[in-house]
Design an enzyme around this catalytic site. Sequence first.
Site, PDB file in Angstrom:
ATOM      1  CG  ASN A   9      -5.077  -3.576  -3.138  1.00 31.35           C
ATOM      2  OD1 ASN A   9      -4.520  -3.605  -4.236  1.00 31.35           O
ATOM      3  ND2 ASN A   9      -5.700  -4.623  -2.623  1.00 31.35           N
ATOM      4  CD1 TRP A  10      -5.133   2.472  -6.345  1.00 32.78           C
ATOM      5  CD2 TRP A  10      -3.974   2.821  -8.221  1.00 32.78           C
ATOM      6  NE1 TRP A  10      -4.853   3.813  -6.417  1.00 32.78           N
ATOM      7  CE2 TRP A  10      -4.136   4.054  -7.567  1.00 32.78           C
ATOM      8  CE3 TRP A  10      -3.264   2.792  -9.430  1.00 32.78           C
ATOM      9  CZ2 TRP A  10      -3.627   5.252  -8.074  1.00 32.78           C
ATOM     10  CZ3 TRP A  10      -2.744   3.986  -9.935  1.00 32.78           C
ATOM     11  CH2 TRP A  10      -2.940   5.196  -9.263  1.00 32.78           C
ATOM     12  CE  LYS A  11      -9.365  -4.553  -3.805  1.00 27.77           C
ATOM     13  NZ  LYS A  11     -10.539  -5.230  -3.278  1.00 27.77           N
ATOM     14  CG  HIS A  34      -6.000  -8.617  -0.702  1.00 31.20           C
ATOM     15  ND1 HIS A  34      -7.200  -9.060  -1.212  1.00 31.20           N
ATOM     16  CD2 HIS A  34      -6.205  -7.325  -0.334  1.00 31.20           C
ATOM     17  CE1 HIS A  34      -8.087  -8.080  -1.157  1.00 31.20           C
ATOM     18  NE2 HIS A  34      -7.504  -7.015  -0.623  1.00 31.20           N
ATOM     19  N   GLY A  72      -9.324  -0.044  -0.750  1.00 29.34           N
ATOM     20  CA  GLY A  72      -9.413  -0.488  -2.132  1.00 29.34           C
ATOM     21  C   GLY A  72     -10.057   0.571  -3.009  1.00 29.34           C
ATOM     22  N   GLY A  73     -11.358   0.441  -3.214  1.00 30.02           N
ATOM     23  CA  GLY A  73     -12.081   1.302  -4.157  1.00 30.02           C
ATOM     24  C   GLY A  73     -11.846   2.785  -3.969  1.00 30.02           C
ATOM     25  CB  SER A 120     -16.556  -0.784   3.073  1.00 27.78           C
ATOM     26  OG  SER A 120     -16.925  -1.808   2.158  1.00 27.78           O
ATOM     27  N   GLY A 163     -15.274  -4.207  -0.369  1.00 27.12           N
ATOM     28  CA  GLY A 163     -16.026  -3.841  -1.572  1.00 27.12           C
ATOM     29  C   GLY A 163     -17.536  -3.954  -1.439  1.00 27.12           C
ATOM     30  CD  GLU A 174      -9.829  -8.708  -3.854  1.00 30.36           C
ATOM     31  OE1 GLU A 174      -8.903  -8.198  -4.508  1.00 30.36           O
ATOM     32  OE2 GLU A 174     -10.760  -8.039  -3.367  1.00 30.36           O
ATOM     33  CD  GLU A 212      -7.868  -5.554   3.509  1.00 29.49           C
ATOM     34  OE1 GLU A 212      -7.975  -4.362   3.207  1.00 29.49           O
ATOM     35  OE2 GLU A 212      -7.673  -6.446   2.661  1.00 29.49           O
TER      36      GLU A 212
HETATM   37  C1  PEP Z   1      -9.238  -4.240  -0.094  1.00 30.00           C
HETATM   38  O1  PEP Z   1      -9.472  -4.955  -1.043  1.00 30.00           O
HETATM   39  O2  PEP Z   1      -8.136  -4.345   0.479  1.00 30.00           O
HETATM   40  C2  PEP Z   1     -10.253  -3.306   0.363  1.00 30.00           C
HETATM   41  C3  PEP Z   1     -10.190  -2.908   1.589  1.00 30.00           C
HETATM   42  O3  PEP Z   1     -11.214  -2.935  -0.547  1.00 30.00           O
HETATM   43  P1  PEP Z   1     -12.380  -1.837  -0.332  1.00 30.00           P
HETATM   44  O4  PEP Z   1     -11.783  -0.652   0.380  1.00 30.00           O
HETATM   45  O5  PEP Z   1     -12.844  -1.514  -1.709  1.00 30.00           O
HETATM   46  O6  PEP Z   1     -13.436  -2.495   0.504  1.00 30.00           O
END
Ligand code: PEP
Length: 244
Positions: A9-11, A90, A225-226, A204, A166, A92, A160
Amino acid sequence: MPKKIAAGNWKMNGTSAALTQLEALAPVAAASTGVLTLICPPASLISRAAGLGVEIGAQDCHAAVSGAHTGDISAEMLADAGASHVITGHSERRQDHHETDADVAAKTQAGWRAGLTVILCIGESEEQYRAGQTLDVLRGQLAGSVPQGAGPDNIVIAYEPIWAIGTGLTPTVEEIAKVHAFIRAELGAAHTEGAEISLLYGGSVKASNAAEIFAVADVDGGLVGGASLAAADFAPIVTALAAS
Ligand code: PEP
């Protein structure tokens, strides 16, 4: 057997230059037999990202097909642009856009209407985790946001924990195992073939912890994500899933 899925997920990150990351990831995706490698870039990149050798998803959709919804995008538009998947629920979106379980359910049905596979996210806050409410929270989110008709061919559930997104923090493997077994049982009880639905862990995940997390029972992959932004970071996660 639930499908193995490595989803990124590049957000709200990435412009045209980021498409080279997909080109770099494509051979790894092709070599990772048994794993669906999926990237959810910003909507602005979907049409150019589709066809570069990695499955493409969207990060959100509106519940309606079309209409007076300035700034929104429908599931049909995403499918038309080349997406095969869409994320709903999600944290967010739930937090920043005040999306309720009912909103998430409506968006999930919109995704299905457009022929998309939905990656529906659930997870508890840090406060709820500390209060020992994780399973109760997840039970409520599953009941409220996963529509009837859910099955392995139209939905994927991503667990999640919000406090792990993050932050560099993750639950213990024992905690992940307990939660995923719980989700599997809840889905199995509520939906025909619900126990076959793929369950992703997110929060993470990185190359250094991917193998350990993917070895946990009832973890069928990750939502990342990241560490999905750069092919060099995401490729070893895909490879770890293929080896699990
Ligand atoms: C996400 O936002 O779906 C996520 C899992 O982010 P990260 O891997 O950066 O914690």
